[in-house]
Design an enzyme around this catalytic site. Structure first.
Site, PDB file in Angstrom:
ATOM      1  N   ARG A 118       0.817  -1.366   0.042  1.00 26.63           N
ATOM      2  CA  ARG A 118      -0.031   0.037   0.022  1.00 26.63           C
ATOM      3  C   ARG A 118       0.918   1.287   0.042  1.00 26.63           C
ATOM      4  NH1 ARG A 118      -2.879  -3.340   3.641  1.00 26.63           N
ATOM      5  NH2 ARG A 118      -4.787  -4.172   2.616  1.00 26.63           N
ATOM      6  N   LYS A 140       2.006  11.339 -10.303  1.00 27.61           N
ATOM      7  CA  LYS A 140       0.853  10.367 -11.253  1.00 27.61           C
ATOM      8  C   LYS A 140       1.823   9.181 -11.684  1.00 27.61           C
ATOM      9  CE  LYS A 140      -2.238  13.234 -13.566  1.00 27.61           C
ATOM     10  NZ  LYS A 140      -2.758  13.705 -14.838  1.00 27.61           N
ATOM     11  N   GLU A 182       6.143  18.588 -24.739  1.00 31.07           N
ATOM     12  CA  GLU A 182       5.581  18.995 -23.196  1.00 31.07           C
ATOM     13  C   GLU A 182       6.279  20.423 -22.629  1.00 31.07           C
ATOM     14  OE1 GLU A 182       3.718  17.544 -21.496  1.00 31.07           O
ATOM     15  OE2 GLU A 182       3.450  15.642 -22.228  1.00 31.07           O
ATOM     16  N   LYS A 224       5.202  22.790 -13.469  1.00 29.15           N
ATOM     17  CA  LYS A 224       4.760  21.633 -13.066  1.00 29.15           C
ATOM     18  C   LYS A 224       4.713  21.407 -11.511  1.00 29.15           C
ATOM     19  CE  LYS A 224       3.444  16.835 -13.956  1.00 29.15           C
ATOM     20  NZ  LYS A 224       3.572  15.707 -14.869  1.00 29.15           N
ATOM     21  N   GLU A 234      -5.618  16.196  -8.975  1.00 32.26           N
ATOM     22  CA  GLU A 234      -6.327  16.793 -10.035  1.00 32.26           C
ATOM     23  C   GLU A 234      -7.940  17.082  -9.602  1.00 32.26           C
ATOM     24  OE1 GLU A 234      -4.567  15.577 -14.106  1.00 32.26           O
ATOM     25  OE2 GLU A 234      -6.772  14.359 -13.875  1.00 32.26           O
ATOM     26  N   ARG A 238      -4.745  21.206 -11.528  1.00 33.41           N
ATOM     27  CA  ARG A 238      -3.853  20.416 -12.270  1.00 33.41           C
ATOM     28  C   ARG A 238      -4.301  19.661 -13.520  1.00 33.41           C
ATOM     29  NH1 ARG A 238      -0.165  15.196  -9.573  1.00 33.41           N
ATOM     30  NH2 ARG A 238       0.679  14.609 -11.614  1.00 33.41           N
ATOM     31  N   ASN A 242      -2.943  18.822 -18.590  1.00 38.34           N
ATOM     32  CA  ASN A 242      -3.511  17.896 -19.606  1.00 38.34           C
ATOM     33  C   ASN A 242      -3.727  18.593 -21.074  1.00 38.34           C
ATOM     34  OD1 ASN A 242      -3.622  15.304 -18.277  1.00 38.34           O
ATOM     35  ND2 ASN A 242      -5.363  16.116 -17.105  1.00 38.34           N
ATOM     36  N   HIS A 245      -3.664  16.958 -24.421  1.00 41.02           N
ATOM     37  CA  HIS A 245      -3.353  15.321 -23.941  1.00 41.02           C
ATOM     38  C   HIS A 245      -4.767  14.629 -24.289  1.00 41.02           C
ATOM     39  CE1 HIS A 245       0.229  16.391 -22.137  1.00 41.02           C
ATOM     40  NE2 HIS A 245       0.480  15.405 -21.748  1.00 41.02           N
ATOM     41  N   HIS A 249      -3.724  11.446 -26.082  1.00 42.20           N
ATOM     42  CA  HIS A 249      -3.974  10.087 -25.568  1.00 42.20           C
ATOM     43  C   HIS A 249      -4.668   9.105 -26.457  1.00 42.20           C
ATOM     44  CE1 HIS A 249      -2.942  11.073 -21.087  1.00 42.20           C
ATOM     45  NE2 HIS A 249      -1.671  10.998 -21.746  1.00 42.20           N
ATOM     46  N   HIS A 261       4.874   9.833 -27.142  1.00 42.62           N
ATOM     47  CA  HIS A 261       3.805  10.710 -26.382  1.00 42.62           C
ATOM     48  C   HIS A 261       3.757  12.158 -27.031  1.00 42.62           C
ATOM     49  CE1 HIS A 261       1.422  12.222 -23.052  1.00 42.62           C
ATOM     50  NE2 HIS A 261       2.584  12.930 -22.590  1.00 42.62           N
TER      51      HIS A 261
END
Length: 357
Positions: A118, A140, A182, A224, A234, A238, A242, A245, A249, A261
């Site tokens: 965990r 992330k 990016e 960032k 997010e 945040r 994206n 993206h 994606h 990417h």
């Protein structure tokens, strides 16, 4: 040269160290661990061996775990193999995982660490431009499924991130160029100085070791760091990271992750800009600036015209979607990002004509 230390705030603050030959700082981020699992792709065996030797000399028991290169690493099967290895080695909560590589490796390493017992400590050593300015920073973590990218994962901040600019000298030209997407994204959503640096000499910007490289990396990391420090999970701010993206994606999935990417995000940035223009939110000059700067770097700005229905279906299960309603990050101007909810179907389709090959 002394590394630049950029602090990421939030509930679990940590440093991002940027500079040349800063991998030596790694040991200090692992204090208290006995065992260290070093995840790396086969292309980085030699670098992983050097990192292992340094950590062994510092008193750590290091166990390299080789994982596939790129997005092929981000599967449940690969993560399961890593967890099996941690179990065999008797990893406890005081031990640590190190992700050495690009964004796919750090995404996987973070997820392996987040789920094991965990949550155990993870430190990332980013070796690609995209990894430094995007994937390794922010906490992330995740893997892909047959239905989309990064749909399984957790928010699990690292204990630290090492961005060794020396590693960029051997990065393939296409990978370096893709990472610049990016960087450009950070310029459009938050720091116009990034765009000015790139536009001043695009030919230099695509060359590893260029005079602006360190400043571009540091500025992008600061963008960032500020955003994720305020909104780790997010819930609002945040989402701006994206930008580009949602479509990006979807293109990656349509290409079965054969596209880099950053290449997919470049197309997504042009699409988001055109969407904002057609919605009356963004002026034509700023929308056109997206395509101009990306093309000057040799990045793609178009995709297959016949792919739109498939891309739209994929975008509807994007992580930003709410119920069956699409959400996009768009701009009202440079450094003025906003989220919009379910643009009308006609505008969505018309905006795609701007990126249709």
């Amino acid at each position: 040269m002394t590394p630049t230390r950029i602090e990421v705030g939030g509930p679990q603050p940590y440093p991002v160290l940027v500079g040349h030959d800063v991998t030596r700082e790694l040991g200090g981020l692992l204090t208290g661990a006995t065992r260290v699992a070093l995840l790396h792709p086969p292309t980085l065996r030699e670098r992983a061996a050097r990192v292992r030797d340094d950590l062994v000399a510092a008193g750590y028991a290091v166990h390299p775990i080789e994982v596939p290169d790129g997005e092929a690493a981000k599967t449940l099967a690969v993560a399961g193999r890593c967890w099996d290895t941690l179990g065999e080695l008797g990893f406890t909560r005081s031990d640590a995982v190190v992700g050495l590589g690009g964004g796919a490796t750090t995404d996987l390493a973070g997820w392996v660490a987040a789920a094991w017992l965990r949550g155990v400590r993870v430190v990332h050593v980013a070796t690609t431009l995209a990894g430094m300015v995007d994937a390794a920073v922010g906490g992330k973590t995740g893997i892909n499924t047959a239905r989309g990218k990064n749909l399984v994962g957790a928010f699990h901040p690292p204990a630290g991130v090492v961005c060794d600019l020396a590693a960029l000298a051997t990065l393939p030209a296409a990978d370096y160029r893709a990472g610049l997407a990016e960087v450009v994204k950070c310029g459009f959503i938050a720091d116009p100085a990034i765009l000015e640096l790139v536009e001043a000499d695009p030919a230099a910007a695509v060359t590893p070791g260029n005079p602006a490289e360190r400043e571009l990396v540091e500025r992008s990391v600061r963008v960032k760091a500020r955003v994720v420090g305020e909104d780790l999970t997010e819930q609002g701010l945040r989402e701006i990271l994206n930008y580009g993206h949602t479509l990006g994606h979807a293109i990656e999935r349509a290409e079965d992750y054969r596209w880099r990417h950053g290449d997919a995000v470049a197309v997504g940035l042009v699409y988001a800009a055109e969407l904002a223009r057609r919605l009356g939110r963004l002026d034509a000059a700023t929308a056109a600036r997206h395509g101009a700067v990306l093309r000057s770097l040799g990045l793609p700005t178009t995709y297959r015209a016949d792919a739109y229905p498939e891309l739209l279906a994929t975008m509807r299960i994007d992580k930003k979607a709410r119920g069956n309603r699409l959400r996009f990050v768009v701009l009202d101007g440079v450094a003025q990002p906003v989220s919009i909810d379910e643009p009308d179907a006609e505008t969505l389709s018309a905006a795609y004509s701007e990126v249709s090959a």
